[in-house]
Each structure stands twice: as structure tokens, then as C-alpha cells.
Design a protein around this motif. Structure first.
Motif: not given
Length: 119
Positions: A2-11, A95-99, A111-113
Motif C-alpha cells: 500500500v502507498q500512504l499519503v498524509e496531508s493537513g499538517g501545519g503551524l 508538536t511532532a511529525v505525524y505518520y 512520509q509524515g506531515t
């Protein structure tokens, strides 16, 4: 596979909400569970929330009551699944990189966001 693509992160500032999304494609019919993990600087990657194919959910104690994991069944097909993580009342310690992760007997990772919460 499977391929996973995250979106929606930010400051964002503390106290606000943020929604993360993860699109899984490929052999998604074999997915046993999906989830969100996070890794803060200098720390190990930790579980945030998981959802099984039967829609059972599990949360880390630190996010219970603030984060909600869900699956978008309107977009579910044999080869596509989408999950989201709705986060409210964000704190600087979030605060973190979310996978995004998917378990098919072995675990696949996105890949993380980056999510950064300022005080």
C-alpha cells in the motif's frame, strides 16, 4: 503493498483545531488496521490512534477526548481507503511529525506531515 499519503499538517496556535488526512492506495483490501503515530524531536515514535477494519478505535491517553480517528467510508473502494485525525484543543506538546500507518501483517508508513503547535 500500500502507498500512504498524509496531508493537513501545519503551524497553528495552541487551542485550535487541525485535521489530518491519509489516503491509502494499493492492496487496501488486505488492511487489518490503520493508524496515526507521531514523533517529536529527540523522542521515539509513539502511537496516537488506531482504527481497525471493523472500526474499533484506540487512543493514546495523552490525546483521549481531544483527537478522533475516523474512516471516510464514502471514499472506500477495494483499492482506496481514507482515514482522518481530527485534533482539537491542540497543545504545544502535540508538536511532532505525524505518520499514517497501515497494517497488513507488515506495517507500511507514509512520509509524515509536520504539525507544529505554538504557545
Amino acid at each position: 503493498q500500500v502507498q500512504l499519503v498524509e496531508s493537513g499538517g501545519g503551524l497553528v496556535q495552541a487551542g485550535v483545531s487541525l485535521r489530518l488526512s491519509c489516503a491509502a492506495s494499493g492492496s487496501t483490501f488486505s488492511i487489518i488496521a490503520m493508524g496515526w503515530y507521531r514523533q517529536a524531536p529527540g523522542k521515539h515514535r509513539e502511537l496516537v490512534a488506531t482504527i481497525t477494519s471493523g472500526s474499533s478505535t484506540n487512543y493514546a491517553d495523552s490525546v483521549k477526548g481531544r483527537f478522533t480517528i475516523s474512516r471516510d467510508n464514502t471514499k472506500k473502494t477495494v483499492y482506496l481507503q481514507m482515514i482522518s485525525l481530527q485534533m482539537i484543543s491542540l497543545k504545544p506538546e502535540d508538536t511532532a511529525v505525524y505518520y499514517c500507518a497501515a497494517d497488513l501483517g507488515r506495517r507500511f508508513w507514509g512520509q509524515g506531515t509536520q504539525v507544529t503547535v505554538s504557545s
